[in-house]
Write an enzyme that holds these catalytic residues in place. Structure first.
Site, mmCIF file in Angstrom:
data_model
loop_
_atom_site.group_PDB
_atom_site.id
_atom_site.type_symbol
_atom_site.label_atom_id
_atom_site.label_comp_id
_atom_site.label_asym_id
_atom_site.label_seq_id
_atom_site.Cartn_x
_atom_site.Cartn_y
_atom_site.Cartn_z
ATOM 1 N N ARG A 223 31.775 59.785 17.612
ATOM 2 C CA ARG A 223 30.894 60.347 16.595
ATOM 3 C C ARG A 223 29.718 60.992 17.314
ATOM 4 O O ARG A 223 29.346 60.578 18.413
ATOM 5 C CB ARG A 223 30.368 59.266 15.651
ATOM 6 C CG ARG A 223 31.449 58.489 14.909
ATOM 7 C CD ARG A 223 30.802 57.380 14.066
ATOM 8 N NE ARG A 223 31.788 56.644 13.280
ATOM 9 C CZ ARG A 223 32.317 55.480 13.643
ATOM 10 N NH1 ARG A 223 31.954 54.899 14.789
ATOM 11 N NH2 ARG A 223 33.208 54.867 12.869
ATOM 12 N N LYS B 124 28.951 52.319 14.276
ATOM 13 C CA LYS B 124 28.322 51.995 12.991
ATOM 14 C C LYS B 124 28.055 50.502 12.894
ATOM 15 O O LYS B 124 28.877 49.691 13.312
ATOM 16 C CB LYS B 124 29.220 52.441 11.830
ATOM 17 C CG LYS B 124 29.273 53.948 11.642
ATOM 18 C CD LYS B 124 30.066 54.310 10.401
ATOM 19 C CE LYS B 124 30.012 55.808 10.129
ATOM 20 N NZ LYS B 124 30.753 56.173 8.909
ATOM 21 N N HIS C 162 32.341 66.500 14.614
ATOM 22 C CA HIS C 162 33.364 65.611 14.055
ATOM 23 C C HIS C 162 34.755 66.219 14.159
ATOM 24 O O HIS C 162 35.751 65.490 14.189
ATOM 25 C CB HIS C 162 33.020 65.298 12.595
ATOM 26 C CG HIS C 162 33.207 63.855 12.253
ATOM 27 N ND1 HIS C 162 32.415 62.855 12.762
ATOM 28 C CD2 HIS C 162 34.117 63.239 11.457
ATOM 29 C CE1 HIS C 162 32.818 61.686 12.289
ATOM 30 N NE2 HIS C 162 33.852 61.893 11.507
ATOM 31 N N ARG D 218 36.395 64.976 17.162
ATOM 32 C CA ARG D 218 36.839 63.580 16.963
ATOM 33 C C ARG D 218 38.161 63.544 16.191
ATOM 34 O O ARG D 218 39.093 62.826 16.548
ATOM 35 C CB ARG D 218 35.742 62.826 16.215
ATOM 36 C CG ARG D 218 36.073 61.383 15.830
ATOM 37 C CD ARG D 218 34.781 60.742 15.316
ATOM 38 N NE ARG D 218 34.987 59.577 14.461
ATOM 39 C CZ ARG D 218 35.118 58.333 14.906
ATOM 40 N NH1 ARG D 218 35.105 58.095 16.212
ATOM 41 N NH2 ARG D 218 35.262 57.331 14.062
ATOM 42 N N HIS E 219 37.137 52.429 13.637
ATOM 43 C CA HIS E 219 37.243 52.336 12.179
ATOM 44 C C HIS E 219 37.339 50.873 11.752
ATOM 45 O O HIS E 219 38.100 50.099 12.331
ATOM 46 C CB HIS E 219 38.496 53.073 11.673
ATOM 47 C CG HIS E 219 38.348 54.558 11.666
ATOM 48 N ND1 HIS E 219 39.422 55.415 11.689
ATOM 49 C CD2 HIS E 219 37.244 55.349 11.641
ATOM 50 C CE1 HIS E 219 38.997 56.664 11.670
ATOM 51 N NE2 HIS E 219 37.682 56.650 11.643
ATOM 52 N N TYR F 18 44.942 60.519 9.202
ATOM 53 C CA TYR F 18 45.510 61.392 10.222
ATOM 54 C C TYR F 18 47.028 61.514 10.080
ATOM 55 O O TYR F 18 47.620 62.478 10.558
ATOM 56 C CB TYR F 18 45.146 60.881 11.620
ATOM 57 C CG TYR F 18 43.656 60.897 11.851
ATOM 58 C CD1 TYR F 18 42.981 62.101 12.009
ATOM 59 C CD2 TYR F 18 42.919 59.724 11.859
ATOM 60 C CE1 TYR F 18 41.615 62.130 12.189
ATOM 61 C CE2 TYR F 18 41.548 59.750 12.032
ATOM 62 C CZ TYR F 18 40.901 60.956 12.194
ATOM 63 O OH TYR F 18 39.546 60.988 12.353
#
Length: 298
Positions: free
Chosen positions: A148, A172, A244, A247, A270, A279
């Site tokens: 990110r 995150k 992004h 990524r 994630h 994806y």
């Protein structure tokens, strides 16, 4: 209206108890501030404790005139979270948004770049400048490690474990993960770190931060966005891309070359594999190939 105290308490709760990132907390705050602006504009003097479902429906109706369904859904979700917090803290007995449904948004597939398009972007970088060497190292890291943009600009020299072939990423919610890094990406980081970075007048507090601006200070997210947008324009790339996009391309190319979703999930950081599963929708031909290769009844 006394919303500020409740908003500050809520943001403290998100930071301390939920462990959310600064950017996420700010976004939640923007949603509530938008509601406060609506109340002020329409001279509705009501606290978060007393606001009714009808008033919130009026606000959402106004929002719907200006924003697309995805943005509407995000605001409704953010406000639901705020009022759930007020119920949790016994400020309210109910969530006035409980019965209000967000609009259907569908699932937007992320843009991706081909390997050729990524090569074109990197080749367009002017390497005669110090910033050029830095930008090449940054793009190689974004694509080579699937980071990110917030993870890229906060990457530290002490997070580089090149002998082991990993870098440590703080993602995150301040969750840490180790991501593999290839020899090519290591090479370009080393060139920048050893040949360019020592020439900067590094500001206090930024000594361990890897990627710095020309004044030796932290890079901003906006600067990285601008660098990539300018390169896209330079090579005539028509896609609307951002950090992004690199990524997404990292994950898509891994999947296309046979990597499993669980491994991609761990590398991307994630929380849920459901997020990574988006994806799978990018390349149906890949799934068909997997089916023909591995199913017993070919």
């Amino acid at each position: 209206m006394n919303w500020n105290r409740y908003i500050k308490d809520y943001q403290s709760y998100l930071r301390i108890e939920r462990g959310l990132s600064k950017n996420t907390i700010e976004n939640y705050g923007f949603d509530i501030e938008r509601l406060c602006l609506f109340l002020e504009t329409n001279q509705i003097d009501v606290s978060p404790i007393k606001i009714s479902e009808e008033t919130l429906q009026q606000f959402i109706y106004e929002v719907a005139k200006e924003l697309n369904p995805r943005s509407q859904a995000r605001i409704i979700s953010g406000l639901k979270s705020f009022f759930n917090y007020l119920v949790f803290e016994d400020y309210r007995n109910d969530n006035p948004l409980e019965l209000i449904e967000a609009p259907k948004t569908g699932r937007k597939l992320p843009d991706t770049l081909s390997l050729e398009e990524i090569d074109n972007l990197i080749e367009a970088i002017d390497l005669s400048t110090n910033e050029g060497e830095r930008n090449r190292a940054m793009l190689e890291t974004l694509y080579g490690c699937g980071l990110r943009v917030s993870e890229l600009i906060s990457l530290k020299i002490s997070d580089l474990f090149f002998d082991e072939g990993f870098i440590k990423i703080t993602g995150k919610g301040n969750k840490e993960r180790f991501v593999p890094i290839g020899p090519l990406t290591q090479k370009y980081i080393d060139i920048y770190k050893n040949a360019v970075r020592p020439n900067l007048s590094i500001k206090k507090g930024a000594e361990d931060t890897l990627f710095l601006n020309r004044r030796g200070n932290y890079l901003t997210r906006a600067m990285v966005f601008t660098i990539i947008k300018d390169l896209a324009q330079k090579v005539g790339l028509k896609k609307n891309i951002s950090p992004h996009t690199l990524r997404h391309s990292f994950a898509t190319h891994l999947l296309e070359n046979g990597a499993d979703l669980r491994s991609i999930q761990l590398m991307l950081g994630h929380e849920s594999i459901t997020t990574t599963e988006i994806y799978v929708h990018l390349d149906r031909s890949f799934l068909k190939e997997v089916m023909h290769s591995f199913h017993p009844r070919k």
